[in-house]
Scaffold this motif. Structure first.
Motif, PDB file in Angstrom:
ATOM      1  N   THR A  39      -7.034  -3.737   3.303  1.00  0.00           N
ATOM      2  CA  THR A  39      -7.476  -2.480   2.706  1.00  0.00           C
ATOM      3  C   THR A  39      -7.238  -2.476   1.202  1.00  0.00           C
ATOM      4  N   LYS A  40      -6.047  -2.905   0.818  1.00  0.00           N
ATOM      5  CA  LYS A  40      -5.696  -2.922  -0.611  1.00  0.00           C
ATOM      6  C   LYS A  40      -6.546  -3.948  -1.374  1.00  0.00           C
ATOM      7  N   ALA A  41      -6.762  -5.112  -0.784  1.00  0.00           N
ATOM      8  CA  ALA A  41      -7.541  -6.160  -1.447  1.00  0.00           C
ATOM      9  C   ALA A  41      -8.994  -5.741  -1.618  1.00  0.00           C
ATOM     10  N   LEU A  42      -9.548  -5.102  -0.608  1.00  0.00           N
ATOM     11  CA  LEU A  42     -10.943  -4.680  -0.693  1.00  0.00           C
ATOM     12  C   LEU A  42     -11.146  -3.564  -1.719  1.00  0.00           C
ATOM     13  N   ILE A  60      -0.433  -9.854  -2.449  1.00  0.00           N
ATOM     14  CA  ILE A  60      -0.611  -8.476  -2.000  1.00  0.00           C
ATOM     15  C   ILE A  60       0.171  -8.246  -0.709  1.00  0.00           C
ATOM     16  N   LEU A  61       0.024  -9.163   0.236  1.00  0.00           N
ATOM     17  CA  LEU A  61       0.723  -9.054   1.519  1.00  0.00           C
ATOM     18  C   LEU A  61       2.236  -8.999   1.310  1.00  0.00           C
ATOM     19  N   ASP A 130       2.432 -18.073  -8.457  1.00  0.00           N
ATOM     20  CA  ASP A 130       1.626 -16.869  -8.675  1.00  0.00           C
ATOM     21  C   ASP A 130       2.017 -15.768  -7.702  1.00  0.00           C
ATOM     22  N   ILE A 131       2.209 -16.125  -6.440  1.00  0.00           N
ATOM     23  CA  ILE A 131       2.560 -15.134  -5.422  1.00  0.00           C
ATOM     24  C   ILE A 131       3.921 -14.511  -5.723  1.00  0.00           C
ATOM     25  N   LEU A 132       4.878 -15.358  -6.089  1.00  0.00           N
ATOM     26  CA  LEU A 132       6.239 -14.877  -6.337  1.00  0.00           C
ATOM     27  C   LEU A 132       6.425 -14.296  -7.731  1.00  0.00           C
TER      28      LEU A 132
END
Length: 173
Positions: A39-42, A60-61, A130-132
């Motif tokens: 939902t957030k990504a879209l 995001i997750l 990038d994720i962290l």
């Protein structure tokens, strides 16, 4: 832009779910995390480079999980109940999985995260960075330290029964 996000979600759905499962400790929690992530990504604009979209989804997750974890919505009790529901077979492979899982639980969060992203989810160092939100060099040094800590935890410890099983035995006596 929405098409790029939808395609990335479809291509990475299983990996995202697996990561969400490791974070939340339950299938229901993982499904909720993944739904929130989608939902957030879209609703957001993805990175301009297509190769960065996958890492962006995992970030995001992870951020959603951190927010929920801070609010106390993800509980250790739910994780234990989820483990009780699984059907365990007592073979060498399952014992190894339990041993590694328990050893991972004993690691500090930064070390556990880097192992989950690089070794379990298959991200490259740059993607994990990038994720962290840290430099790639930090990921590399953290991963090296995390692997040593994990090995020491496995060598130094033995498989412990899960708390739920201990309670059951105590009630049976």
């Amino acid at each position: 832009m929405r098409i790029i996000v939808e395609r990335a979600l479809r291509q990475n759905w299983e990996r995202l779910f697996s990561y969400a499962l490791r974070l939340s400790g339950s299938r229901d929690g993982a499904a909720d995390l993944l739904q929130s992530c989608a939902t957030k990504a879209l609703a957001a604009a993805p990175p301009e480079e297509d190769e960065r979209v996958r890492a962006w989804l995992f970030a995001i997750l992870r951020n959603i999980w951190i927010d929920e974890h801070r609010r106390g919505e993800v509980s250790a009790v739910a994780a234990e109940e989820a483990l009780e529901d699984e059907q365990w077979r007592h073979d060498d492979r399952m014992i190894a999985v339990i041993t590694v899982r328990q050893a991972l639980e004993r690691l500090a969060q930064p070390y556990r995260e880097v192992i989950e992203l690089v070794d379990l989810a298959g991200f490259r160092y740059g993607e994990a960075a990038d994720i962290l939100g840290v430099p790639a060099g930090t990921v590399m040094s953290r991963l090296s330290r995390a692997r040593l800590l994990l090995l020491n935890a496995i060598e130094g410890g033995t498989v412990r029964p899960f708390a739920a099983r201990q309670r059951k035995r105590a009630n049976d006596q």
